[in-house]
Design an enzyme around this catalytic site. Structure first.
Site, mmCIF file in Angstrom:
data_model
loop_
_atom_site.group_PDB
_atom_site.id
_atom_site.type_symbol
_atom_site.label_atom_id
_atom_site.label_comp_id
_atom_site.label_asym_id
_atom_site.label_seq_id
_atom_site.Cartn_x
_atom_site.Cartn_y
_atom_site.Cartn_z
ATOM 1 N N CYS A 266 26.081 -1.468 -17.892
ATOM 2 C CA CYS A 266 24.757 -2.828 -17.646
ATOM 3 C C CYS A 266 24.082 -2.932 -19.050
ATOM 4 C CB CYS A 266 24.123 -2.108 -15.932
ATOM 5 S SG CYS A 266 23.362 -4.147 -15.410
ATOM 6 N N GLU B 91 28.465 -7.135 -3.076
ATOM 7 C CA GLU B 91 27.562 -7.257 -1.379
ATOM 8 C C GLU B 91 27.753 -8.504 -0.718
ATOM 9 O OE1 GLU B 91 23.688 -6.677 -3.863
ATOM 10 O OE2 GLU B 91 22.257 -7.896 -3.208
ATOM 11 N N ILE C 132 25.523 -5.758 -22.455
ATOM 12 C CA ILE C 132 25.666 -6.065 -21.449
ATOM 13 C C ILE C 132 24.591 -7.398 -21.058
ATOM 14 C CG2 ILE C 132 25.172 -6.728 -19.019
ATOM 15 C CD1 ILE C 132 28.243 -4.887 -20.435
ATOM 16 N N HIS D 39 21.425 3.979 -16.361
ATOM 17 C CA HIS D 39 20.873 4.230 -14.966
ATOM 18 C C HIS D 39 20.255 6.070 -15.240
ATOM 19 C CE1 HIS D 39 23.565 1.700 -12.859
ATOM 20 N NE2 HIS D 39 22.701 1.263 -12.720
ATOM 21 N N ASP E 298 26.936 -13.613 -15.614
ATOM 22 C CA ASP E 298 26.655 -12.174 -14.816
ATOM 23 C C ASP E 298 26.645 -12.594 -12.932
ATOM 24 O OD1 ASP E 298 26.389 -10.306 -16.562
ATOM 25 O OD2 ASP E 298 23.854 -11.687 -16.950
ATOM 26 N N GLU F 252 0.927 -0.928 -0.046
ATOM 27 C CA GLU F 252 -0.299 -0.016 -0.015
ATOM 28 C C GLU F 252 0.742 1.344 -0.057
ATOM 29 O OE1 GLU F 252 -0.642 -2.248 1.798
ATOM 30 O OE2 GLU F 252 -2.762 -3.096 2.142
ATOM 31 N N LEU F 253 2.020 1.425 0.714
ATOM 32 C CA LEU F 253 3.064 2.254 0.624
ATOM 33 C C LEU F 253 3.269 2.589 -0.916
ATOM 34 C CD1 LEU F 253 3.814 4.648 2.478
ATOM 35 C CD2 LEU F 253 5.592 3.426 3.056
ATOM 36 N N CYS G 138 10.380 -2.566 -3.906
ATOM 37 C CA CYS G 138 10.048 -3.676 -3.299
ATOM 38 C C CYS G 138 10.758 -5.140 -4.362
ATOM 39 C CB CYS G 138 8.442 -3.604 -3.300
ATOM 40 S SG CYS G 138 8.043 -3.009 -1.845
HETATM 41 N N1 GLN Z 1 22.271 -9.448 -17.871
HETATM 42 C C1 GLN Z 1 22.263 -8.685 -17.531
HETATM 43 C C2 GLN Z 1 21.268 -8.018 -17.734
HETATM 44 O O1 GLN Z 1 21.894 -7.171 -19.175
HETATM 45 C C3 GLN Z 1 23.040 -8.033 -16.282
HETATM 46 C C4 GLN Z 1 22.211 -7.246 -14.978
HETATM 47 C C5 GLN Z 1 23.173 -6.640 -13.495
HETATM 48 O O2 GLN Z 1 24.148 -6.891 -14.251
HETATM 49 N N2 GLN Z 1 22.401 -6.335 -12.749
HETATM 50 O O3 GLN Z 1 20.369 -6.662 -17.844
HETATM 51 ZN ZN ZN Z 2 25.127 -4.326 -14.316
#
Ligand code: GLN
Ligand code: ZN
Length: 772
Positions: free
Chosen positions: A740, A619, A445, A708, A613, A16-17, A530
């Site tokens: 990416c 992390e 990628i 991005h 990948d 909901e949030l 999320c």
């Molecule tokens: N192969 C994935 C893509 O191109 C790699 C995504 C990622 O590194 N988070 O979407």
């Molecule tokens: Zn990536």
């Protein structure tokens, strides 16, 4: 004995949030409406916990975006660049501007940075500190929420992130000082806040200091001592709960044991070792309460009551019943909310479901455990304990979980399985002659735009609105278009585009044995975003090729090499809820073997370049440095198990993003991928430094296009970045690629950006060939 809940999810059981926030940002609902929605979530949570009878119910665990940002604003720690936003009359305008940036009415201000909350997948907004930073009590959110609960007749335990953790989570915006030096200026403002809470009737306050799981310097340990000594002096009646979670106290334990706090919390899920240390410590004040974090806030498995009762007994035998609390290991923020909503048996079989507990169920467990301690012989409690034992036993012996052939395959792994046949130099020359790539080879990628249309095919197919044949045809056509586009601009290694994938982990999980899925198992990642991690409940194996058809189809359309795209074992593990009945390393190796089978099938199908990948390797690092090596050893081994079955002539790529590589660069090199592609464009190639200092031996593609952002980089910028890379790395090792995957972009910008990218590579190629 009290039950102590360290925090509860705030997104609402049906997100909901998220929905309310996004509607508010789009101006679909009013501020008032949005705040009402938020208040409803808080009140539902408190009421639920109160009805069940939780003793220490948290408040100020709610947040509209992020709890660290809430505190940053509370303490008046607002970066200079937002000064013009402050003047606006809507109080949330500044808050959301700090979280998300703001672009309106002549303002164009970037957001504050975001980073991962310890070793979780939750991202917080990083506080910014200047040398002359001042603090002031600007906001009374914690007080207001305490009062709000009080109006419902519920006296809560407010939660504040402790001052030392708050400072350590932040970053300095200028050099020549350390943020920990700001403590003396910060404490008085904290004290004002604490005083206001006490004035309103707060009896307990929980101070979260998870920095205590990390390796602290002596100065930082002294900051902890100073903070809590002063706090106890200033507020002798306040019951201070010091909460640390996600790992042990390590060598901060001695500091912590001496503190004049009312209760000390131990995460017993992550740290069973230090229970004995605490119980045996002579300096542990006999008046201090030990809060036993026994209900796992980070995973979804049912609590094993028998085991928990043993821990509780051990603690009460030493400290007495009134000096022991039963608690969640950490805030339940990191677990999904309500198991009762899960009714899709195909995704989550009933047998698996009975092994699980989400946040709502975890609160029940907390209360139930206390009942079992207080009143072990009541009929009701005997039945409940029996039912729990039954579920735990069923899980440990279930045929769904245990596959002897998988276990034996893992046990028979030898070092040969995780090493390539020849060293990189030899492989490189074989790959060169087979692939025949130019200087500065270009590639992407993996994913190409996941447009609304592409996503609608998948949902239509899942609903049965289109047939398998129709769906396959649509995906094939999209692959063909994508191959033709890549050929037309002259990319050197092509991809099929990943149109068949919803998510890079879920796609593989759905096809592997040992995985289950939830319908509403959402966990907050940041702000309104999320994620819904798969559940690895059993031994993992592959029954059929998962990607070969699509990749082979793409390769059949062209003579240019097409790269096969897989998600690596560590990333699949890291982004799932993982079984807790065997070491993570073992589960990771099982996944690695399944990926290895896929790699070999791709190779047999004629695929000459395969990318595995691993964006999540970094992390996964444990919080304490002394645990890094053990993790990195099995993580590297798992990647190599998946990659190393191929012939020397097959080129293995890996990809990592959002990574600071400095402190793990030797491990990155140890993966021994023939080519690694990384994210470097935002940092203007600064992230390359680690590879340069280390003299990284294999080939490397530093990202030159920030995917991005919708911004299209022009050729000059790309050239500048590439030339920087040429000054730092051997030019014959450099690949040219985006940061990416392109799945979040749309086609027009992707086409233009990639055209610039390829043309720039061609231009540089020509320049360098003339020089040579
Ligand atoms: N192969 C994935 C893509 O191109 C790699 C995504 C990622 O590194 N988070 O979407
Ligand atoms: Zn990536």
């Amino acid at each position: 004995m009290k039950t102590n809940l360290l925090g509860y999810p705030r997104i609402g059981s049906k997100r909901e949030l998220k929905k309310s926030s996004e509607a508010y940002w789009k101006h679909d609902i009013s501020l008032e409406n949005h705040l009402q929605n938020a208040a409803k979530i808080r009140q539902d949570n408190w009421t639920y916990q109160h009805q069940l009878g939780v003793d220490l119910i948290p408040s100020n665990d709610f947040s509209l975006y992020d709890q660290v940002l809430d505190l940053t604003l509370t303490l008046g720690c607002i970066p200079e660049r937002y000064k013009d936003v402050t003047l606006k009359d809507n109080p949330l305008e500044l808050y959301y501007a700090m979280a998300r940036g703001i672009q309106k009415e002549g303002l164009d201000i970037i957001a504050m940075e975001m980073t991962k909350w310890f070793d979780t997948n939750y991202h917080f907004i990083v506080p910014e500190f200047s040398k002359n930073q001042t603090f002031e009590l600007l906001n009374l959110k914690a007080v207001n929420e305490f009062k709000e609960a009080l109006e419902l007749g519920i006296k809560t335990k407010p939660i504040l992130i402790g001052p030392v953790t708050f400072l350590l989570l932040g970053k300095e915006t200028e050099s020549n000082f350390h943020r920990i030096d700001l403590l003396d200026k910060l404490l008085p403002v904290y004290f004002q806040l604490v005083e206001k809470l006490i004035d309103e009737g707060a009896e307990y306050i929980q101070f979260d200091e998870p920095c205590l799981t990390t390796n602290l310097s002596v100065k930082e340990q002294e900051a902890i001592t100073k903070t809590y000594t002063k706090l106890a002096e200033a507020f002798p009646k306040l019951k201070i709960i010091l909460a640390n979670y996600f790992d042990c106290y390590g060598d901060n334990l001695e500091t912590v044991l001496k503190l004049p706090v009312h209760a000390l919390h131990l995460d017993l899920v992550r740290c069973q070792l230090q229970l004995d240390d605490i119980l045996n410590a002579e300096i542990f004040n006999t008046n201090t309460i030990l809060s036993l974090g026994i209900i796992d806030g980070r995973n979804i498995w049912k609590n094993d009551f028998e085991k928990s009762l043993k821990h509780i007994k051990k603690a009460t035998a030493v400290l007495g019943k009134d000096k022991v609390w039963i608690a969640s290991s950490c805030s339940l923020l990191h677990s999904p909310i309500d198991l009762d909503l899960e009714t899709n048996e195909q995704n989550l079989p009933l047998e698996v479901k009975q092994w699980l507990a989400f946040a709502k169920q975890k609160v029940q467990e907390l209360v139930q455990l206390k009942a079992l301690v207080i009143n072990p012989n009541s009929d009701e409690n005997i039945v409940k304990l029996k039912a729990n034992k039954h579920a735990i036993l069923n899980k440990s012996t279930s045929k769904l979980i245990h596959d002897e052939s998988v276990k034996s395959r893992v046990s028979k792994l030898t070092p040969q399985d995780s090493s390539r046949q020849s060293v990189f130099k030899q492989r490189q020359s074989q790959q060169k002659s087979i692939l025949n790539l130019p200087l500065f080879p270009t590639t992407t990628i993996g994913s190409f735009p996941q447009t609304k249309t592409v996503r609608s095919w998948r949902s239509k197919f899942k609903k049965g609105d289109i047939s398998q044949t129709e769906y396959d045809q649509l995906i094939q056509d999209e692959i063909e278009d994508t191959i033709r586009f890549q050929e037309s601009i002259g990319l050197d290694v092509l991809v099929h585009g990943e149109f068949e994938r919803n998510d890079m982990v879920e796609y593989f999980g759905e096809q592997l044995n040992g995985f289950a899925f939830t319908s509403f198992g959402w966990v907050q990642s940041y702000g309104s975003r999320c994620v819904k991690p798969p559940v690895v409940f059993g031994d993992v194996s592959r029954t059929h090729p998962m990607t070969v058809n699509w990749t082979a189809y793409a390769q059949s359309l062209t003579d240019v090499p097409v790269k096969g795209m897989l998600t690596g074992p560590v990333t699949i593990l890291q982004w799932s809820f993982v079984r807790n009945d065997q070491p993570r390393a073992t589960t990771c190796k099982q996944i690695a073997l399944a990926i290895r089978d896929e790699v070999l099938d791709l190779e047999s199908a004629g695929v000459k370049v395969i990318q595995i990948d691993e964006p999540a390797i970094r992390e996964g690092l444990p919080l304490r440095k002394e645990d890094w090596k053990a993790y990195l050893d099995w993580a590297i081994e798992s990647f190599k198990i998946s990659a190393c079955g191929v012939a020397d002539s097959t080129q293995i790529h890996t990809h990592m993003c959002y990574s600071e590589f400095n402190d793990i660069i030797d491990s990155v090199a140890a993966l021994d991928a023939d080519v690694i592609t990384i994210e470097t464009s935002r940092s203007k190639m600064e992230l390359l430094d680690a590879f340069v200092d280390y003299k990284y031996p294999n080939e490397i593609g530093p990202g030159v296009y920030d995917i991005h952002s919708p911004r299209i980089p022009n050729s000059e910028e790309i050239e500048l970045l590439l030339k920087k890379a040429c000054n730092l790395l051997p030019i014959e090792h450099i690949w040219v690629n985006p940061d990416c995957g392109l799945k979040t972009r749309d086609w027009p910008e992707t086409k233009e950006a990639l055209t610039h990218l390829v043309n720039t590579a061609k231009k540089l190629r020509a320049e360098f060939q003339i020089e040579a």
